[in-house]
Write a protein that holds these residues in place. Structure first.
Motif, PDB file in Angstrom:
ATOM      1  N   MET A   1      -9.967  37.823   1.020  1.00 47.34           N
ATOM      2  CA  MET A   1      -9.392  37.006   2.196  1.00 47.34           C
ATOM      3  C   MET A   1      -9.528  35.222   1.734  1.00 47.34           C
ATOM      4  O   MET A   1      -8.788  34.727   2.267  1.00 47.34           O
ATOM      5  CB  MET A   1     -10.086  37.165   3.468  1.00 47.34           C
ATOM      6  CG  MET A   1      -9.537  36.276   4.663  1.00 47.34           C
ATOM      7  SD  MET A   1     -10.202  36.495   6.263  1.00 47.34           S
ATOM      8  CE  MET A   1     -10.221  38.204   6.541  1.00 47.34           C
ATOM      9  N   ASN A   2     -10.457  35.153   0.880  1.00 47.89           N
ATOM     10  CA  ASN A   2     -10.613  33.797   0.564  1.00 47.89           C
ATOM     11  C   ASN A   2      -9.374  33.067  -0.265  1.00 47.89           C
ATOM     12  O   ASN A   2      -9.162  31.754  -0.159  1.00 47.89           O
ATOM     13  CB  ASN A   2     -11.813  33.586  -0.259  1.00 47.89           C
ATOM     14  CG  ASN A   2     -11.835  34.336  -1.410  1.00 47.89           C
ATOM     15  OD1 ASN A   2     -10.891  35.065  -1.685  1.00 47.89           O
ATOM     16  ND2 ASN A   2     -12.696  34.219  -2.510  1.00 47.89           N
ATOM     17  N   ALA A  64     -16.108  31.021   1.802  1.00 46.63           N
ATOM     18  CA  ALA A  64     -15.822  32.355   2.081  1.00 46.63           C
ATOM     19  C   ALA A  64     -16.229  33.147   0.727  1.00 46.63           C
ATOM     20  O   ALA A  64     -16.706  34.246   1.198  1.00 46.63           O
ATOM     21  CB  ALA A  64     -14.544  32.576   2.725  1.00 46.63           C
ATOM     22  N   ALA A  65     -15.845  32.735  -0.214  1.00 47.86           N
ATOM     23  CA  ALA A  65     -15.916  33.436  -1.470  1.00 47.86           C
ATOM     24  C   ALA A  65     -17.385  33.341  -2.103  1.00 47.86           C
ATOM     25  O   ALA A  65     -17.878  34.327  -2.806  1.00 47.86           O
ATOM     26  CB  ALA A  65     -15.070  32.968  -2.510  1.00 47.86           C
ATOM     27  N   ASN A  66     -17.995  32.409  -1.824  1.00 45.47           N
ATOM     28  CA  ASN A  66     -19.394  31.795  -2.699  1.00 45.47           C
ATOM     29  C   ASN A  66     -20.618  31.874  -1.553  1.00 45.47           C
ATOM     30  O   ASN A  66     -21.642  31.567  -2.251  1.00 45.47           O
ATOM     31  CB  ASN A  66     -19.020  30.505  -3.048  1.00 45.47           C
ATOM     32  CG  ASN A  66     -18.197  30.545  -4.334  1.00 45.47           C
ATOM     33  OD1 ASN A  66     -17.785  31.629  -4.949  1.00 45.47           O
ATOM     34  ND2 ASN A  66     -17.346  29.573  -4.491  1.00 45.47           N
ATOM     35  N   ILE A  67     -20.621  32.301  -0.606  1.00 43.42           N
ATOM     36  CA  ILE A  67     -21.628  32.024   0.554  1.00 43.42           C
ATOM     37  C   ILE A  67     -22.242  33.386   1.207  1.00 43.42           C
ATOM     38  O   ILE A  67     -21.163  34.208   1.419  1.00 43.42           O
ATOM     39  CB  ILE A  67     -21.614  30.976   1.502  1.00 43.42           C
ATOM     40  CG1 ILE A  67     -21.587  29.502   0.860  1.00 43.42           C
ATOM     41  CG2 ILE A  67     -22.580  30.840   2.485  1.00 43.42           C
ATOM     42  CD1 ILE A  67     -21.190  28.298   1.685  1.00 43.42           C
ATOM     43  N   GLN A  70     -24.569  35.536   6.342  1.00 40.62           N
ATOM     44  CA  GLN A  70     -25.124  34.931   7.581  1.00 40.62           C
ATOM     45  C   GLN A  70     -24.835  33.473   7.545  1.00 40.62           C
ATOM     46  O   GLN A  70     -24.483  32.816   8.699  1.00 40.62           O
ATOM     47  CB  GLN A  70     -26.730  35.058   7.577  1.00 40.62           C
ATOM     48  CG  GLN A  70     -27.063  36.626   8.033  1.00 40.62           C
ATOM     49  CD  GLN A  70     -28.544  36.651   7.961  1.00 40.62           C
ATOM     50  OE1 GLN A  70     -29.404  35.942   7.691  1.00 40.62           O
ATOM     51  NE2 GLN A  70     -28.943  37.866   8.507  1.00 40.62           N
ATOM     52  N   THR A  71     -24.666  32.903   6.516  1.00 44.00           N
ATOM     53  CA  THR A  71     -24.576  31.311   6.390  1.00 44.00           C
ATOM     54  C   THR A  71     -22.977  31.242   6.580  1.00 44.00           C
ATOM     55  O   THR A  71     -22.538  30.216   7.460  1.00 44.00           O
ATOM     56  CB  THR A  71     -24.741  30.768   4.932  1.00 44.00           C
ATOM     57  OG1 THR A  71     -26.076  31.119   4.518  1.00 44.00           O
ATOM     58  CG2 THR A  71     -24.464  29.320   4.863  1.00 44.00           C
ATOM     59  N   MET A  72     -22.185  32.201   6.416  1.00 42.47           N
ATOM     60  CA  MET A  72     -20.899  32.169   6.649  1.00 42.47           C
ATOM     61  C   MET A  72     -20.483  32.261   8.035  1.00 42.47           C
ATOM     62  O   MET A  72     -19.704  31.466   8.598  1.00 42.47           O
ATOM     63  CB  MET A  72     -20.206  33.288   5.794  1.00 42.47           C
ATOM     64  CG  MET A  72     -18.631  33.203   5.837  1.00 42.47           C
ATOM     65  SD  MET A  72     -18.052  31.763   4.994  1.00 42.47           S
ATOM     66  CE  MET A  72     -16.502  31.425   5.655  1.00 42.47           C
TER      67      MET A  72
END
Length: 99
Positions: A1-2, A64-67, A70-72
């Motif tokens: 999706m990113n 969205a691709a690198n985190i 929960q942080t997202m």
């Protein structure tokens, strides 16, 4: 999706550049063409806002691709209200350019 967010952001950036640089005022659906005081200023304002919005989408796709998940969730919780405030500020700024 990113990659969807990244591609959407790039398309919005290109649209903002087209509106800003070439004054494609007829692409704006939120502005009544008969009530605008300065069409060049309205096109420049819309172009800047679209470029910034596209950059937000690209950054969101990168995050969205690198985190982690929960942080997202926190980023999503901040992304939506920031975009809403951003759109309302654009509408207020564009309304000042109307008769």
């Amino acid at each position: 999706m990113n990659w969807i967010f990244g591609a959407t952001g790039l398309m919005v950036i290109i649209l903002g550049i087209l509106i800003w640089q070439f004054g494609l005022f007829n692409l704006l659906s939120n502005v009544d063409r008969n009530r605008v005081i300065d069409k060049k200023k309205a096109a420049r304002l819309a172009g800047y806002y679209l470029i910034f919005l596209g950059l937000c989408f690209v950054a969101f796709g990168y995050f969205a691709a690198n985190i982690a998940d929960q942080t997202m969730m926190l980023i999503i919780a901040c992304f939506i209200p920031v975009n809403m405030v951003f759109v309302v500020s654009y509408m207020v700024a564009q309304s000042r350019n109307m008769r």
